[in-house]
Scaffold this motif. Structure first.
Motif, PDB file in Angstrom:
ATOM      1  N   ILE A 239       0.813  -1.214   0.000  1.00 25.86           N
ATOM      2  CA  ILE A 239       0.000   0.000   0.000  1.00 25.86           C
ATOM      3  C   ILE A 239       0.851   1.270   0.000  1.00 25.86           C
ATOM      4  O   ILE A 239       0.363   2.351  -0.348  1.00 25.86           O
ATOM      5  N   GLY A 240       2.120   1.147   0.358  1.00 26.56           N
ATOM      6  CA  GLY A 240       3.008   2.305   0.302  1.00 26.56           C
ATOM      7  C   GLY A 240       3.447   2.660  -1.102  1.00 26.56           C
ATOM      8  O   GLY A 240       4.094   3.700  -1.310  1.00 26.56           O
ATOM      9  N   CYS A 241       3.095   1.827  -2.084  1.00 26.19           N
ATOM     10  CA  CYS A 241       3.521   2.046  -3.472  1.00 26.19           C
ATOM     11  C   CYS A 241       2.400   2.534  -4.374  1.00 26.19           C
ATOM     12  O   CYS A 241       2.620   2.754  -5.566  1.00 26.19           O
ATOM     13  N   ILE A 242       1.192   2.692  -3.843  1.00 28.13           N
ATOM     14  CA  ILE A 242       0.094   3.142  -4.701  1.00 28.13           C
ATOM     15  C   ILE A 242       0.300   4.611  -5.068  1.00 28.13           C
ATOM     16  O   ILE A 242       0.927   5.366  -4.320  1.00 28.13           O
ATOM     17  N   GLN A 250       5.369  12.865  -1.979  1.00 30.90           N
ATOM     18  CA  GLN A 250       6.335  13.446  -2.921  1.00 30.90           C
ATOM     19  C   GLN A 250       7.569  12.558  -3.100  1.00 30.90           C
ATOM     20  O   GLN A 250       8.707  12.999  -2.951  1.00 30.90           O
ATOM     21  N   LEU A 251       7.315  11.311  -3.424  1.00 36.23           N
ATOM     22  CA  LEU A 251       8.401  10.346  -3.584  1.00 36.23           C
ATOM     23  C   LEU A 251       8.878  10.273  -5.028  1.00 36.23           C
ATOM     24  O   LEU A 251       8.159  10.657  -5.955  1.00 36.23           O
ATOM     25  N   ASN A 252      10.090   9.776  -5.204  1.00 34.03           N
ATOM     26  CA  ASN A 252      10.604   9.494  -6.542  1.00 34.03           C
ATOM     27  C   ASN A 252       9.925   8.252  -7.090  1.00 34.03           C
ATOM     28  O   ASN A 252       9.322   7.465  -6.348  1.00 34.03           O
ATOM     29  N   VAL A 257       6.324   4.357   0.279  1.00 32.38           N
ATOM     30  CA  VAL A 257       6.229   4.809   1.672  1.00 32.38           C
ATOM     31  C   VAL A 257       6.572   3.641   2.598  1.00 32.38           C
ATOM     32  O   VAL A 257       5.869   2.627   2.631  1.00 32.38           O
ATOM     33  N   ASP A 258       7.645   3.822   3.339  1.00 34.09           N
ATOM     34  CA  ASP A 258       8.206   2.727   4.124  1.00 34.09           C
ATOM     35  C   ASP A 258       7.267   2.255   5.228  1.00 34.09           C
ATOM     36  O   ASP A 258       7.044   1.057   5.390  1.00 34.09           O
ATOM     37  N   LYS A 305       8.118   1.481 -15.575  1.00 35.85           N
ATOM     38  CA  LYS A 305       7.777   2.674 -16.371  1.00 35.85           C
ATOM     39  C   LYS A 305       6.304   3.049 -16.202  1.00 35.85           C
ATOM     40  O   LYS A 305       5.925   4.214 -16.332  1.00 35.85           O
ATOM     41  N   TYR A 306       5.448   2.065 -15.909  1.00 32.23           N
ATOM     42  CA  TYR A 306       3.995   2.287 -15.852  1.00 32.23           C
ATOM     43  C   TYR A 306       3.430   2.109 -14.439  1.00 32.23           C
ATOM     44  O   TYR A 306       2.224   2.094 -14.265  1.00 32.23           O
ATOM     45  N   ALA A 307       4.313   1.961 -13.443  1.00 33.74           N
ATOM     46  CA  ALA A 307       3.846   1.554 -12.117  1.00 33.74           C
ATOM     47  C   ALA A 307       3.599   2.700 -11.153  1.00 33.74           C
ATOM     48  O   ALA A 307       2.928   2.522 -10.150  1.00 33.74           O
ATOM     49  N   SER A 308       4.132   3.883 -11.433  1.00 37.25           N
ATOM     50  CA  SER A 308       3.997   4.981 -10.476  1.00 37.25           C
ATOM     51  C   SER A 308       2.749   5.818 -10.705  1.00 37.25           C
ATOM     52  O   SER A 308       2.115   6.281  -9.758  1.00 37.25           O
TER      53      SER A 308
END
Length: 376
Positions: A239-242, A250-252, A257-258, A305-308
């Motif tokens: 869930i930290g990667c959605i 504001q992550l790269n 999110v850890d 490339k398509y995951a963020s």
């Protein structure tokens, strides 16, 4: 006293009614068998990842019955149905692959009656969680406790449709219960600013996860007492990667999110222990563990490339703030994006995940995959 002829006539009439009812219940079961190869019903519980339209019938802030949601859902001609994705959910795809001819009907829909329920019922609700307080920001949603209350009503309907003996056999031996829940308990409860600040001050992550596991154990036991025997339980994804989490923090592109992911992994470890325990404790039941976390993480890695970025959304670097709606920007290559909107996978991602759960190895689904579970 009644004349013997009248008594005989009443007995004959009663016998005809019993024969008619028995013939009807056999017909209904056999009709279902003919269409789905002997598989019974697909009962789906959970949150917006598998909601097929229940929230359409609730006064709630969590809805997906607006375009372009459902744009690739062939059964509706591309019109929104209340599914939080562009096409089919994981529950839809699994049901199809297992041979169910119709999608499990949403419990709150007007047509969730009669023989339509023989192929399954969907109780899932956007915003719902294991804990009853989860999702209150949306005003209305169906938590897992309420979803199980609703299944109790369905269980009684099956007795009326098939008779108690055939109904029990149909549900316990030939139907599958899938539960996809837990993410909202973190995103829209424990980690939610303002609403959860009191809970976080008074309860450690360990304590909150203990409560989740204890509550889920009681909920699964309730379903067992209602004759559920074949279970598949999904763990919580990363869930930290959605896109929503990546955008507000504001992550790269290559960051997640850890804290959110650590909480998910901590819960997932406890969930696996719980399912092992229930497999040993509840006689005749089989609890299958679906490793959604690793499946989604692999998708994110393979389709970096398509995951963020959300395919449909607005706001911030990854279109991750405003949910998908008529004014949202929308990507053209929907079959490549991992996330449809700021929170939910695309149909393309759901398809990859569902097929691993159906046919994959114990790395993703254990102790058996869903194809094997159907045939047990």
């Amino acid at each position: 006293m009644e004349p013997v002829a009248m008594v005989m006539e009443k007995a004959w009439s009663f016998g005809l009614v019993l024969l008619w009812f028995s013939t009807l219940s056999c017909y209904l079961v056999n009709a279902a068998d003919d269409k789905n190869g002997g598989f019974g019903a697909s009962f789906i519980f959970g949150d917006s990842l598998v909601d097929a339209g229940n929230n359409n019938y609730l006064p709630t802030l969590s809805r997906a019955n607006i375009p372009p949601n459902g744009i690739d859902f062939k059964a509706s001609g591309g019109n929104p149905t209340g599914r939080y994705t562009n096409g089919r959910t994981i529950g839809d795809i699994v049901g199809e692959e297992l041979g169910v001819p119709n999608y499990a009907v949403p419990y709150l829909a007007p047509n969730s009656t009669g023989k339509a329920i023989l192929y399954g019922v969907n109780y899932a609700s956007g915003g719902g969680g294991i804990m009853n307080a989860t999702g209150r920001i949306f005003v209305n949603r169906l938590g897992l406790d309420i979803q199980i209350d609703f299944f109790n009503n369905t269980r009684k309907q099956f007795d009326k449709l098939l008779g108690s003996s055939k109904a029990k056999d149909y549900i316990s031996k030939r139907s599958i219960f899938s539960i996809t829940i837990g993410a909202n308990d973190f995103l829209n409860n424990y980690l939610l600013p303002v609403l959860s600040i009191g809970a976080r001050i008074s309860e450690t992550p360990d304590g909150f996860i203990d409560d989740m596991i204890n509550h889920l154990s009681n909920q699964l036991t309730r379903l067992y007492k209602l004759d559920a025997r074949k279970f598949v339980i999904g763990n919580v994804g990363p869930i930290g990667c959605i896109p929503y989490q990546k955008t507000i923090n504001q992550l790269n592109e290559n960051e997640c999110v850890d804290l959110a992911n650590k909480l998910a992994m901590q819960y997932n470890g406890r969930l696996k222990e719980l399912l092992t325990e229930l497999n040993g404790k509840l006689k005749g039941a089989i609890f299958v563990h679906a490793n959604v976390y690793d499946l989604v993480m692999e998708l994110i890695t393979n389709y970096a490339k398509y995951a963020s970025e959300a395919c449909c959304g607005n706001g911030g670097q990854y279109a991750g703030i405003i949910p998908c709606g008529p004014t949202s920007s929308m990507c053209k290559d929907r079959d490549k994006h991992v996330f449809w909107d700021p929170y939910h996978p695309s149909e393309a991602a759901n398809l990859i995940i569902a097929r691993q759960l159906l046919h994959g190895s114990t790395k993703y689904i254990s102790p058996v995959n869903l194809e094997q579970l159907r045939n047990l």
